[in-house]
Design an enzyme around this catalytic site. Structure first.
Site, PDB file in Angstrom:
ATOM      1  N   SER A  16       0.883  -1.428   0.083  1.00  0.00           N
ATOM      2  CA  SER A  16       0.082  -0.010   0.002  1.00  0.00           C
ATOM      3  C   SER A  16       0.810   0.953  -0.124  1.00  0.00           C
ATOM      4  CB  SER A  16      -0.880  -0.004   1.130  1.00  0.00           C
ATOM      5  OG  SER A  16      -0.206   0.085   2.420  1.00  0.00           O
ATOM      6  N   ASN A  17       2.254   1.185   0.764  1.00  0.00           N
ATOM      7  CA  ASN A  17       2.885   2.298   0.578  1.00  0.00           C
ATOM      8  C   ASN A  17       3.563   2.450  -0.881  1.00  0.00           C
ATOM      9  OD1 ASN A  17       3.273   3.465   3.346  1.00  0.00           O
ATOM     10  ND2 ASN A  17       3.325   1.383   3.991  1.00  0.00           N
ATOM     11  N   MET A  97      10.767  -6.206   4.648  1.00  0.00           N
ATOM     12  CA  MET A  97      11.060  -6.943   5.975  1.00  0.00           C
ATOM     13  C   MET A  97      12.305  -7.800   6.169  1.00  0.00           C
ATOM     14  SD  MET A  97       8.226  -5.544   7.375  1.00  0.00           S
ATOM     15  CE  MET A  97       7.932  -6.446   9.175  1.00  0.00           C
ATOM     16  N   HIS A  98      13.360  -7.001   5.756  1.00  0.00           N
ATOM     17  CA  HIS A  98      14.645  -7.902   5.720  1.00  0.00           C
ATOM     18  C   HIS A  98      15.727  -6.829   6.356  1.00  0.00           C
ATOM     19  CE1 HIS A  98      17.992 -10.577   4.261  1.00  0.00           C
ATOM     20  NE2 HIS A  98      18.588  -9.354   3.994  1.00  0.00           N
ATOM     21  N   ILE A  99      16.336  -6.865   7.108  1.00  0.00           N
ATOM     22  CA  ILE A  99      17.432  -6.297   7.762  1.00  0.00           C
ATOM     23  C   ILE A  99      18.578  -5.961   6.671  1.00  0.00           C
ATOM     24  CG2 ILE A  99      18.987  -5.395   9.643  1.00  0.00           C
ATOM     25  CD1 ILE A  99      17.207  -6.865  11.373  1.00  0.00           C
ATOM     26  N   LEU A 100      19.038  -4.874   6.366  1.00  0.00           N
ATOM     27  CA  LEU A 100      19.906  -4.879   5.156  1.00  0.00           C
ATOM     28  C   LEU A 100      21.409  -4.567   5.699  1.00  0.00           C
ATOM     29  CD1 LEU A 100      17.909  -2.924   2.171  1.00  0.00           C
ATOM     30  CD2 LEU A 100      18.934  -5.328   2.391  1.00  0.00           C
ATOM     31  N   HIS A 116       9.005   3.514   8.644  1.00  0.00           N
ATOM     32  CA  HIS A 116       8.791   2.752  10.034  1.00  0.00           C
ATOM     33  C   HIS A 116       7.682   3.285  10.577  1.00  0.00           C
ATOM     34  CE1 HIS A 116       9.416  -0.143  13.143  1.00  0.00           C
ATOM     35  NE2 HIS A 116       9.655   0.920  13.865  1.00  0.00           N
ATOM     36  N   GLU A 185       1.360   6.961   6.883  1.00  0.00           N
ATOM     37  CA  GLU A 185       2.438   6.550   6.220  1.00  0.00           C
ATOM     38  C   GLU A 185       2.225   7.043   4.889  1.00  0.00           C
ATOM     39  OE1 GLU A 185       2.427   2.372   7.278  1.00  0.00           O
ATOM     40  OE2 GLU A 185       4.579   2.726   8.310  1.00  0.00           O
TER      41      GLU A 185
HETATM   42  C1  GRF Z   1       4.231  -0.487   6.743  1.00  0.00           C
HETATM   43  O1  GRF Z   1       3.485  -0.426   7.950  1.00  0.00           O
HETATM   44  C2  GRF Z   1       5.697  -0.515   6.833  1.00  0.00           C
HETATM   45  O2  GRF Z   1       5.858   0.733   7.605  1.00  0.00           O
HETATM   46  C3  GRF Z   1       5.817  -1.750   7.490  1.00  0.00           C
HETATM   47  O3  GRF Z   1       5.177  -2.656   7.020  1.00  0.00           O
HETATM   48  C4  GRF Z   1       3.955  -2.215   6.304  1.00  0.00           C
HETATM   49  C5  GRF Z   1       4.041  -2.254   5.096  1.00  0.00           C
HETATM   50  O4  GRF Z   1       2.621  -2.026   4.297  1.00  0.00           O
HETATM   51  N1  GRF Z   1       7.120  -1.939   7.565  1.00  0.00           N
HETATM   52  P1  GRF Z   1       2.565  -2.158   2.736  1.00  0.00           P
HETATM   53  O5  GRF Z   1       3.314  -3.476   2.356  1.00  0.00           O
HETATM   54  O6  GRF Z   1       3.319  -0.939   2.333  1.00  0.00           O
HETATM   55  O7  GRF Z   1       1.173  -2.236   2.680  1.00  0.00           O
END
Ligand code: GRF
Length: 200
Positions: A16-17, A97-100, A116, A185
């Site tokens: 969604s972001n 969701m992976h620490i770089l 974040h 966000e």
């Molecule tokens: C968002 O809240 C982001 O900040 C967090 O995971 C979520 C991802 O949402 N790391 P989307 O995949 O962008 O919908």
């Protein structure tokens, strides 16, 4: 001829972001070209969003590296090699969701930003929204927020580019708070990208 900025966006989930970025590009709120979307999860709906927008995608999972006994640094270095030909002026971690590690970051100094769903110095790491919600229930905080920062090896730390406070209401469910933070966000990320692209 103005050389447009090139964006590479990394995702792991619904995207969604990512969609907020794509929409902003579409209506010229962001003057840039998304050149690649990378996901480390095959089922990430964000890949569909990218395809629908005509943006090239890549699926690049860590699992094969782990199964081959290879290090995270090996994955990170190969991820950098995958991205380098797209010559990004900005790499956006949008729900990545992976620490770089530095094995990735060193190739793109000051060009990797992360979103974040918490305020600077609060609730770094995963499940940040849930942890904020529980802290509110314990009376420890009266609001939370979200931020965009330059990515450094320390998780969810680094110089802050933009942040926004998000209220928590007494009768909020966790879902209510998640929805309010995600809305914040989407706007914050676009603002942060505009800020970074406008700065020399
Ligand atoms: C968002 O809240 C982001 O900040 C967090 O995971 C979520 C991802 O949402 N790391 P989307 O995949 O962008 O919908």
């Amino acid at each position: 001829m103005v050389e447009l900025h090139r964006l590479v966006i990394l995702i792991s989930g619904s995207g969604s972001n990512l969609q907020a970025i794509l929409d902003a590009v579409e209506c010229d709120r962001i003057l840039a070209v998304p050149t690649l979307v990378v996901s480390n999860r095959k089922e990430a709906y964000g890949l569909v969003r990218a395809e629908n927008a005509g943006v090239p995608t890549a699926y690049f999972p860590f699992k094969p590296y782990r199964e081959a006994g290879q290090t995270r640094e090996a994955y990170d270095a190969d991820l950098a090699e995958l991205i380098r030909p797209y010559q990004p002026t900005l790499i956006i971690l949008a729900g990545w969701m992976h620490i770089l590690s530095a094995a990735f970051l060193q190739h793109f100094p000051n060009r990797v930003i992360n979103l974040h769903p918490a305020l600077p110095g609060q609730f770094a790491g995963t499940h940040a929204i849930q942890r904020a919600y529980e802290a509110y229930q314990r009376g420890e905080i009266d609001h939370t927020g979200c931020m965009v920062h330059y990515t450094i090896p320390e998780v969810d730390a680094g110089p802050v580019i933009a942040q926004a406070e998000v209220p928590i209401l007494p009768n909020d469910s966790l879902a209510d708070l998640e929805e309010r933070i995600h809305q914040a966000e989407h706007e914050l990320l676009v603002t942060a990208v505009q800020t970074v692209l406008a700065s020399p």
